[in-house]
Every structure is written in C-alpha cells, then in structure tokens.
Design a protein around this motif. Structure first.
Motif, mmCIF file in Angstrom:
data_model
loop_
_atom_site.group_PDB
_atom_site.id
_atom_site.type_symbol
_atom_site.label_atom_id
_atom_site.label_comp_id
_atom_site.label_asym_id
_atom_site.label_seq_id
_atom_site.Cartn_x
_atom_site.Cartn_y
_atom_site.Cartn_z
ATOM 1 N N MET A 188 41.578 11.798 4.566
ATOM 2 C CA MET A 188 40.736 10.777 3.985
ATOM 3 C C MET A 188 41.502 9.465 4.055
ATOM 4 S SD MET A 188 39.408 12.834 0.629
ATOM 5 C CE MET A 188 38.199 11.620 0.185
ATOM 6 N N LYS A 189 40.812 8.406 4.403
ATOM 7 C CA LYS A 189 41.438 7.094 4.469
ATOM 8 C C LYS A 189 40.696 6.145 3.538
ATOM 9 C CE LYS A 189 43.253 3.741 7.593
ATOM 10 N NZ LYS A 189 44.562 3.874 8.097
ATOM 11 N N PHE A 190 41.446 5.486 2.687
ATOM 12 C CA PHE A 190 40.921 4.500 1.757
ATOM 13 C C PHE A 190 41.662 3.198 2.018
ATOM 14 C CE2 PHE A 190 40.642 8.630 -0.295
ATOM 15 C CZ PHE A 190 39.314 8.668 -0.667
ATOM 16 N N ASP A 191 40.976 2.268 2.663
ATOM 17 C CA ASP A 191 41.576 0.980 3.006
ATOM 18 C C ASP A 191 42.858 1.240 3.799
ATOM 19 O OD1 ASP A 191 41.714 -1.776 3.146
ATOM 20 O OD2 ASP A 191 42.673 -1.990 1.200
ATOM 21 N N THR A 192 44.014 0.942 3.236
ATOM 22 C CA THR A 192 45.267 1.167 3.960
ATOM 23 C C THR A 192 45.970 2.452 3.540
ATOM 24 O OG1 THR A 192 46.492 -0.153 2.352
ATOM 25 C CG2 THR A 192 45.625 -1.307 4.289
ATOM 26 N N ALA A 193 45.401 3.194 2.600
ATOM 27 C CA ALA A 193 46.024 4.440 2.129
ATOM 28 C C ALA A 193 45.362 5.641 2.798
ATOM 29 C CB ALA A 193 45.882 4.562 0.620
ATOM 30 N N THR A 194 46.157 6.588 3.223
ATOM 31 C CA THR A 194 45.649 7.822 3.811
ATOM 32 C C THR A 194 46.105 8.988 2.939
ATOM 33 O OG1 THR A 194 45.791 6.903 6.025
ATOM 34 C CG2 THR A 194 45.649 9.295 5.859
ATOM 35 N N ILE A 195 45.164 9.865 2.592
ATOM 36 C CA ILE A 195 45.464 11.039 1.778
ATOM 37 C C ILE A 195 45.066 12.269 2.573
ATOM 38 C CG2 ILE A 195 44.938 12.282 -0.355
ATOM 39 C CD1 ILE A 195 44.212 9.552 -1.580
ATOM 40 N N MET A 196 45.991 13.205 2.717
ATOM 41 C CA MET A 196 45.685 14.431 3.441
ATOM 42 C C MET A 196 45.304 15.513 2.437
ATOM 43 S SD MET A 196 48.104 16.528 6.002
ATOM 44 C CE MET A 196 48.029 18.285 5.870
ATOM 45 N N ILE A 197 44.167 16.160 2.679
ATOM 46 C CA ILE A 197 43.727 17.273 1.852
ATOM 47 C C ILE A 197 43.312 18.405 2.774
ATOM 48 C CG2 ILE A 197 43.017 15.859 -0.105
ATOM 49 C CD1 ILE A 197 40.157 16.080 0.903
ATOM 50 N N SER A 198 43.346 19.623 2.264
ATOM 51 C CA SER A 198 42.935 20.766 3.082
ATOM 52 C C SER A 198 42.430 21.880 2.183
ATOM 53 C CB SER A 198 44.099 21.262 3.942
ATOM 54 O OG SER A 198 45.120 21.798 3.126
ATOM 55 N N GLU A 199 41.797 22.850 2.804
ATOM 56 C CA GLU A 199 41.331 24.031 2.091
ATOM 57 C C GLU A 199 42.519 24.926 1.751
ATOM 58 O OE1 GLU A 199 38.175 24.716 1.089
ATOM 59 O OE2 GLU A 199 37.665 22.741 1.850
ATOM 60 N N ALA A 200 42.375 25.715 0.718
ATOM 61 C CA ALA A 200 43.408 26.680 0.348
ATOM 62 C C ALA A 200 43.437 27.812 1.371
ATOM 63 C CB ALA A 200 43.127 27.228 -1.046
ATOM 64 N N SER A 201 44.567 28.497 1.427
ATOM 65 C CA SER A 201 44.717 29.640 2.324
ATOM 66 C C SER A 201 45.562 30.693 1.609
ATOM 67 C CB SER A 201 45.403 29.215 3.623
ATOM 68 O OG SER A 201 46.736 28.804 3.362
ATOM 69 N N ASP A 202 45.760 31.839 2.238
ATOM 70 C CA ASP A 202 46.605 32.868 1.644
ATOM 71 C C ASP A 202 48.020 32.342 1.430
ATOM 72 O OD1 ASP A 202 44.539 34.704 1.573
ATOM 73 O OD2 ASP A 202 45.079 35.605 3.501
ATOM 74 N N GLU A 203 48.499 31.571 2.380
ATOM 75 C CA GLU A 203 49.854 31.024 2.290
ATOM 76 C C GLU A 203 49.960 29.911 1.248
ATOM 77 O OE1 GLU A 203 53.287 29.130 5.221
ATOM 78 O OE2 GLU A 203 51.321 29.611 6.023
ATOM 79 N N PHE A 204 48.888 29.130 1.109
ATOM 80 C CA PHE A 204 48.861 28.016 0.163
ATOM 81 C C PHE A 204 47.625 28.149 -0.721
ATOM 82 C CE2 PHE A 204 51.111 26.460 3.921
ATOM 83 C CZ PHE A 204 52.316 26.083 3.335
ATOM 84 N N PRO A 205 47.740 28.902 -1.832
ATOM 85 C CA PRO A 205 46.580 29.137 -2.702
ATOM 86 C C PRO A 205 46.106 27.849 -3.374
ATOM 87 C CG PRO A 205 48.579 30.012 -3.700
ATOM 88 C CD PRO A 205 48.947 29.532 -2.332
ATOM 89 N N PRO A 206 44.884 27.867 -3.906
ATOM 90 C CA PRO A 206 44.346 26.649 -4.523
ATOM 91 C C PRO A 206 45.144 26.221 -5.741
ATOM 92 C CG PRO A 206 42.897 28.527 -4.902
ATOM 93 C CD PRO A 206 43.976 28.985 -3.984
ATOM 94 N N SER A 207 45.202 24.922 -5.921
ATOM 95 C CA SER A 207 45.807 24.349 -7.119
ATOM 96 C C SER A 207 44.960 23.158 -7.530
ATOM 97 C CB SER A 207 47.250 23.919 -6.851
ATOM 98 O OG SER A 207 47.306 22.942 -5.845
ATOM 99 N N SER A 208 44.846 22.936 -8.802
ATOM 100 C CA SER A 208 44.038 21.827 -9.297
ATOM 101 C C SER A 208 44.886 20.566 -9.379
ATOM 102 C CB SER A 208 43.473 22.149 -10.672
ATOM 103 O OG SER A 208 42.576 23.226 -10.563
ATOM 104 N N ALA A 209 44.231 19.465 -9.160
ATOM 105 C CA ALA A 209 44.884 18.159 -9.255
ATOM 106 C C ALA A 209 43.873 17.164 -9.798
ATOM 107 C CB ALA A 209 45.376 17.714 -7.874
ATOM 108 N N ALA A 210 44.353 16.031 -10.221
ATOM 109 C CA ALA A 210 43.475 14.948 -10.661
ATOM 110 C C ALA A 210 43.865 13.689 -9.900
ATOM 111 C CB ALA A 210 43.601 14.730 -12.167
ATOM 112 N N PHE A 211 42.864 12.973 -9.430
ATOM 113 C CA PHE A 211 43.074 11.750 -8.665
ATOM 114 C C PHE A 211 42.324 10.612 -9.337
ATOM 115 C CE2 PHE A 211 43.139 15.368 -5.805
ATOM 116 C CZ PHE A 211 44.338 15.181 -5.123
#
Length: 81
Positions: free
Chosen positions: A1-24
């Motif tokens: 995702m790109k917001f103006d000059t900031a880029t944030i990488m996000i992805s779906e959870a996987s077996d190797e990287f299970p879901p975690s909650s965050a707040a933005f």
C-alpha cells in the motif's frame, strides 16, 4: 500500500507467519471516502467518521485479519503535531 510518500507492506497470514493484530493510525485527505472504500472492501466499521475535539475527522474499521485502522483527516491546525 502506498500513501503519498509512505509505503506499507502487508500480507496474508501463513503457516510460517500466523496472524497477528495491529492498530494503524492513518492521515488521509478525505476520511469519509476512505472509510467507504474500506467498508466496500470488506472491513467492519467500529466507529463512524466524526469530528473530534482535537481537530480531526476520524473513523475506525477492523479488517478481516483483526487489524484496526483509524482513519483521520486533519480539519484544523493542531498544536500537538
């Protein structure tokens, strides 16, 4: 995702990287339009967009992974930022 000059990488959870909650907390040009796009994309509304006493118009959604996104639009100069 790109917001103006900031880029944030996000992805779906996987077996190797299970879901975690965050707040933005994102500043956008139009909080109402951003809220509508998020809801159309499947987010759950947790707070309607409304004018806040600290000079922002803010709303909140929760995405399918449980992350919270606070969407704010600066309405006036805020001396705290």
């Amino acid at each position: 995702m790109k917001f103006d000059t900031a880029t944030i990488m996000i992805s779906e959870a996987s077996d190797e990287f299970p879901p975690s909650s965050a707040a933005f907390y994102l500043y956008v040009d139009d909080a109402d339009a951003s809220m509508e796009r998020a809801l159309t994309a499947g987010a759950e509304k947790i707070m309607d967009a409304a004018d806040m006493p600290y000079g922002d118009r803010q709303g909140g959604v929760r995405d399918r992974s449980g992350n919270i996104w606070w969407v704010s639009q600066r309405l006036s100069a805020n001396p705290y930022f």
